[in-house]
Design a protein around this motif. Sequence first.
Motif, short mmCIF file in Angstrom:
data_model
loop_
_atom_site.label_atom_id
_atom_site.label_comp_id
_atom_site.label_asym_id
_atom_site.label_seq_id
_atom_site.Cartn_x
_atom_site.Cartn_y
_atom_site.Cartn_z
N UNK A 4 0.75 -1.36 0.19
CA UNK A 4 -0.05 0.14 -0.07
C UNK A 4 0.99 1.18 0.13
N UNK A 5 2.02 1.01 0.73
CA UNK A 5 2.78 2.46 0.86
C UNK A 5 3.38 2.84 -0.71
N UNK A 6 3.96 1.69 -1.14
CA UNK A 6 4.63 1.77 -2.63
C UNK A 6 3.48 2.33 -3.49
N UNK A 7 2.31 1.75 -3.43
CA UNK A 7 1.23 2.49 -4.38
C UNK A 7 0.81 4.01 -4.17
N UNK A 8 0.96 4.13 -2.69
CA UNK A 8 0.67 5.68 -2.49
C UNK A 8 1.88 6.71 -2.99
N UNK A 9 3.17 6.09 -3.14
CA UNK A 9 4.07 6.85 -3.58
C UNK A 9 3.99 7.18 -4.70
N UNK A 10 3.73 6.01 -5.73
CA UNK A 10 3.46 6.11 -7.14
C UNK A 10 2.29 7.05 -7.33
N UNK A 11 1.54 7.20 -6.55
CA UNK A 11 0.19 8.36 -7.05
C UNK A 11 0.63 9.67 -6.44
N UNK A 12 1.72 9.82 -5.79
CA UNK A 12 2.00 11.07 -5.45
C UNK A 12 2.48 12.16 -6.57
N UNK A 13 2.59 11.51 -7.60
CA UNK A 13 2.90 12.15 -9.06
C UNK A 13 1.86 13.00 -9.63
N UNK A 14 0.61 12.51 -9.11
CA UNK A 14 -0.59 12.80 -9.95
C UNK A 14 -1.04 14.44 -9.46
N UNK A 15 -1.17 15.01 -10.64
CA UNK A 15 -1.59 16.46 -10.46
C UNK A 15 -3.13 16.53 -10.02
N UNK A 16 -3.39 17.81 -9.19
CA UNK A 16 -4.66 17.98 -9.05
C UNK A 16 -5.36 19.11 -10.17
N UNK A 17 -6.52 19.51 -9.64
CA UNK A 17 -7.31 20.59 -10.45
C UNK A 17 -6.51 21.61 -10.77
N UNK A 18 -6.35 22.11 -11.83
CA UNK A 18 -5.85 23.30 -12.32
C UNK A 18 -6.71 24.57 -11.73
N UNK A 19 -8.09 24.41 -12.05
CA UNK A 19 -9.06 25.45 -11.71
C UNK A 19 -10.39 24.77 -10.97
N UNK A 20 -10.15 24.49 -9.73
CA UNK A 20 -11.18 23.64 -9.23
C UNK A 20 -12.44 24.46 -9.03
N UNK A 21 -13.79 23.49 -9.05
CA UNK A 21 -15.01 24.18 -9.12
C UNK A 21 -15.59 23.86 -8.06
N UNK A 22 -16.10 24.89 -7.11
CA UNK A 22 -16.67 24.57 -5.93
C UNK A 22 -18.01 23.87 -6.17
N UNK A 23 -18.74 24.38 -7.25
CA UNK A 23 -20.26 23.82 -7.33
C UNK A 23 -20.00 22.41 -7.46
#
Length: 212
Positions: A4-23
Amino acid sequence: MATKRSLATKLGVIAGFESPRAALEQYPTPPDLAAHVVHLADLQGDVDGRTVLDLGAGTGMFALAAALRGPARVVGIELDRTALTTARDNERRVAASAPVHWIQGDATRAPVSFREPVTVVMNPPFGAQDGNRNADRSFLATASDLASVSYSVHNAGSRDFLEAFAADNGGEVTHAFAADFAVDAQFDHHAEDSRDLDVEVYRIEWESVTHD
């Protein structure tokens, strides 16, 4: 099986929302939470060799976590076109070997059907925004229609609702656990730089699903 730890590490490169929408309640799923959920799903035999569907995929955290655990294929449905563009970029970053299909569409009216058993993984909107109340109910309804089993993240204190909804729709809650959901400030109404939300994760078996 990778840890599980190695999976979380691999997922650490995933970028989030550039312009998140509250709605749309676009809060990125923390990598450690996604790794925890998908690791549990894999231990239950719900990922390897199966079709995994991420409803409201956002920038791909759950979909790509599953794609790193040997599914037959992964399908991510997301309404926001910009988020899907980021999800495709994230797919290249994690270099998953499983095929991933991204579909722009409303997860509450999913434009897909499947002949094989499907596992749903999702972080649906909590319904905290005005005009978006009970949003998670619509996502669960889609899961009940398409999935043989689903994993979903909800506000703390949702167990009575989840168990009642599942029972009314041919399903049964088989696992539930509490977790922390770290949220960074990204909207004007956020008064703190970051906070941890108390959430709950549910595994539901949908016995009413039939496949041709």
